[in-house]
Design a protein around this motif. Structure first.
Motif, short mmCIF file in Angstrom:
data_model
loop_
_atom_site.label_atom_id
_atom_site.label_comp_id
_atom_site.label_asym_id
_atom_site.label_seq_id
_atom_site.Cartn_x
_atom_site.Cartn_y
_atom_site.Cartn_z
N LEU A 91 0.99 -1.31 -0.07
CA LEU A 91 0.10 0.12 -0.06
C LEU A 91 0.79 1.30 -0.12
O LEU A 91 0.62 2.25 -0.84
N GLY A 92 1.63 1.24 0.76
CA GLY A 92 2.87 2.49 0.78
C GLY A 92 3.71 2.57 -0.37
O GLY A 92 3.77 3.57 -1.00
N PHE A 93 3.96 1.41 -0.88
CA PHE A 93 4.71 1.40 -2.13
C PHE A 93 4.05 1.89 -3.58
O PHE A 93 4.28 2.76 -4.23
N TYR A 94 2.69 1.43 -3.65
CA TYR A 94 1.90 1.82 -4.64
C TYR A 94 1.55 3.44 -4.50
O TYR A 94 1.52 4.11 -5.69
N SER A 95 1.26 3.68 -3.42
CA SER A 95 0.84 5.20 -2.94
C SER A 95 2.18 6.27 -3.55
O SER A 95 2.12 7.10 -3.87
N LEU A 96 3.47 5.52 -3.02
CA LEU A 96 4.60 6.26 -3.49
C LEU A 96 4.82 6.15 -5.00
O LEU A 96 5.13 7.47 -5.52
N ILE A 97 4.92 5.19 -5.70
CA ILE A 97 4.90 5.12 -7.00
C ILE A 97 3.96 6.00 -7.83
O ILE A 97 4.51 6.92 -8.93
N TRP A 98 2.65 5.74 -7.54
CA TRP A 98 1.61 6.64 -8.28
C TRP A 98 1.30 7.95 -7.76
O TRP A 98 0.92 8.88 -8.38
N GLY A 99 1.54 8.06 -6.38
CA GLY A 99 0.91 9.16 -5.81
C GLY A 99 2.13 10.36 -5.67
O GLY A 99 1.68 11.70 -5.70
N PHE A 100 3.18 9.96 -5.75
CA PHE A 100 4.28 11.03 -5.33
C PHE A 100 4.54 11.87 -6.87
O PHE A 100 4.77 13.17 -6.51
N PRO A 101 4.76 11.12 -8.01
CA PRO A 101 4.82 11.99 -9.07
C PRO A 101 3.35 13.07 -9.52
O PRO A 101 3.63 13.99 -10.36
N ALA A 102 2.47 12.54 -9.10
CA ALA A 102 1.00 13.40 -9.42
C ALA A 102 1.07 14.81 -9.15
O ALA A 102 1.09 15.76 -10.11
N PRO A 103 1.46 15.25 -7.85
CA PRO A 103 1.49 16.39 -7.76
C PRO A 103 2.80 17.34 -8.46
O PRO A 103 2.42 18.57 -8.62
N ILE A 104 3.58 16.78 -8.84
CA ILE A 104 5.11 17.24 -9.67
C ILE A 104 4.19 17.66 -10.90
O ILE A 104 4.62 18.74 -11.42
N VAL A 105 3.58 16.79 -11.72
CA VAL A 105 3.12 16.98 -12.81
C VAL A 105 1.90 18.12 -12.90
O VAL A 105 2.21 18.78 -13.70
N LEU A 106 1.33 17.89 -11.91
CA LEU A 106 0.10 18.87 -11.82
C LEU A 106 0.74 20.28 -11.57
O LEU A 106 0.42 21.31 -12.26
N ALA A 107 1.97 20.45 -10.64
CA ALA A 107 2.48 21.86 -10.49
C ALA A 107 3.06 22.13 -11.83
O ALA A 107 3.03 23.46 -12.06
N LEU A 108 3.80 21.41 -12.54
CA LEU A 108 4.52 21.78 -13.86
C LEU A 108 3.46 22.09 -14.93
O LEU A 108 3.58 23.24 -15.47
N LEU A 109 2.31 21.67 -14.88
CA LEU A 109 1.31 21.88 -15.81
C LEU A 109 0.71 23.45 -15.76
O LEU A 109 0.33 24.35 -16.36
N LEU A 110 0.53 23.44 -14.28
CA LEU A 110 0.03 24.79 -13.80
C LEU A 110 0.72 25.88 -13.84
O LEU A 110 0.40 27.06 -14.20
N ASN A 111 2.19 25.52 -13.69
CA ASN A 111 3.10 26.74 -14.07
C ASN A 111 3.11 27.06 -15.46
O ASN A 111 3.35 28.09 -15.76
N GLU A 112 2.66 26.36 -16.36
CA GLU A 112 2.46 26.73 -17.79
C GLU A 112 1.49 27.09 -18.12
O GLU A 112 1.33 28.00 -19.45
N LEU A 113 0.18 27.19 -17.30
CA LEU A 113 -1.01 27.97 -17.73
C LEU A 113 -0.74 29.61 -17.79
O LEU A 113 -0.30 30.00 -16.93
N ASN A 115 -3.82 31.59 -18.48
CA ASN A 115 -4.99 32.01 -18.19
C ASN A 115 -5.16 32.06 -16.59
O ASN A 115 -5.40 30.95 -16.14
N SER A 116 -4.91 33.21 -16.14
CA SER A 116 -5.10 33.04 -14.51
C SER A 116 -6.28 32.63 -13.86
O SER A 116 -6.43 32.00 -12.97
N VAL A 117 -7.44 33.10 -14.47
CA VAL A 117 -8.77 32.72 -13.93
C VAL A 117 -8.72 30.93 -14.25
O VAL A 117 -9.33 30.57 -12.92
N PHE A 118 -8.53 30.52 -15.15
CA PHE A 118 -8.74 29.07 -15.31
C PHE A 118 -7.69 28.44 -14.24
O PHE A 118 -8.04 27.36 -13.77
N LYS A 119 -6.46 29.01 -14.21
CA LYS A 119 -5.37 28.32 -13.17
C LYS A 119 -5.95 28.61 -11.88
O LYS A 119 -5.61 27.32 -11.03
N ARG A 120 -6.47 29.55 -11.61
CA ARG A 120 -7.05 29.52 -10.14
C ARG A 120 -8.40 28.58 -9.89
O ARG A 120 -8.27 27.90 -8.59
#
Length: 313
Positions: A91-113, A115-120
């Motif tokens: 449970l910890g390993f799968y959470s780490l493998i799949w859950g740890f990169p997800a916020p990184i990807v979201l942050a990188l994508l949001l950083n490229e937006l 449109n400030s309204v859509f970003k918020r």
């Protein structure tokens, strides 16, 4: 009339005392957190001695018989030891493998937006699940996966697929737990990376524009390397908590039918200690879990320091 003489507070001559004196206001601000950790994190560690005693509530801690490693031996020889260890690790390993990169990807994508309204809006929507308690999250999962009224089974019914009892099938539990954990922590985890992205020198992006680099190239060559130190620190902390899975959501979602994949060290400790009253045995399991987590975080910190020269200490 002579002006009043201003008397300065005497500063201690000892170097250590003088440093404490200069930082007295910062220490005052920090004191509530220090008091909290002292009372609720460090002082309770004295109770770990229960793991080495045959603790009896009526006889008290000091009068209870000292039994050494008796309860550790019982736990290690228990047939449930390896299944519990496997379930906790997976449970910890799968959470780490799949859950740890997800916020990184979201942050990188949001950083490229741009449109400030859509970003918020995206940030707000992704943050909301973090503020819901595990009870609410578990209730939502149960309602969505209900074989009679759940949204998922209703969608399957459109394709003439029979209802599936997701929460009663052991093979589905880990997927449900990990997926709900990603959804719950995705937006909140991205906050740290978004903050780290703001510290990157804007001139690097300007130079990349002059060289003709596109958004993906800048993201891969500037944004991602710029937050690598933060990623390493958070990765070390996540590896350290690999065996420290909170039991609340597992306790709310699992059933005796899913024990084979859902029962973990913390839920077993809860049933053993609080429900059965075997406090010494439960404390021994908790101590084993804590030592294992410490070894993991120490090893991961050592490897990070050797490979990338970035570590917690």
């Amino acid at each position: 009339m002579s002006s009043p003489v201003k008397v300065k507070a005497a500063i201690p001559k000892n170097e250590s005392l003088s440093r404490i004196y200069r930082a007295r206001f910062l220490i005052l601000l920090l004191s509530p957190a220090l008091i909290y950790y002292l009372l609720f994190e460090y002082l309770p560690m004295f109770g770990l001695v229960v793991a080495f005693k045959d603790y009896n509530v009526f006889r008290g801690l000091w009068e209870s018989e000292w039994v050494g490693l008796k309860y550790f031996n019982i736990f290690f020889s228990n047939p449930d030891f390896w299944p519990l260890l496997r379930n906790t690790f997976l449970l910890g390993f799968y959470s780490l493998i799949w859950g740890f990169p997800a916020p990184i990807v979201l942050a990188l994508l949001l950083n490229e937006l741009r449109n400030s309204v859509f970003k918020r809006v995206v940030q707000t929507v992704s943050y909301l699940p973090h503020f819901l308690s595990n009870v609410v999250i578990a209730s939502l999962i149960v309602m969505m996966l209900s074989p009679t009224t759940g949204l998922v089974n209703k969608m399957l019914g459109v394709f003439h697929i029979e209802p599936i009892y997701f929460l009663s099938i052991p093979e589905y539990f880990r997927t449900i737990y990990v997926a709900s954990g990603i959804w719950q922590g995705l937006g909140w985890g991205a906050i740290i990376y978004l903050a780290a992205l703001t510290t990157i020198d804007p001139h690097l992006y300007e130079s990349a524009d002059l060289d003709g680099a596109g958004r993906w190239r800048k993201m891969w060559s500037i944004s991602l390397p710029g937050i690598v130190p933060v990623i390493i620190v958070l990765l070390i902390l996540n590896i350290g908590s690999l065996f420290g899975i909170g039991f609340e959501k597992v306790l709310l979602l699992y059933t005796p039918m899913t024990y084979s994949t859902a029962d973990i060290l913390s839920t077993y400790t809860y049933r053993t200690g609080l429900l059965k009253g075997n406090f010494s045995y439960a404390t021994a399991i908790g101590l084993f879990n804590g030592i294992t987590s410490f070894i993991l975080i120490y090893c991961s910190n050592y490897l990070a320091r050797k490979l990338k020269e970035t570590s917690l200490w």
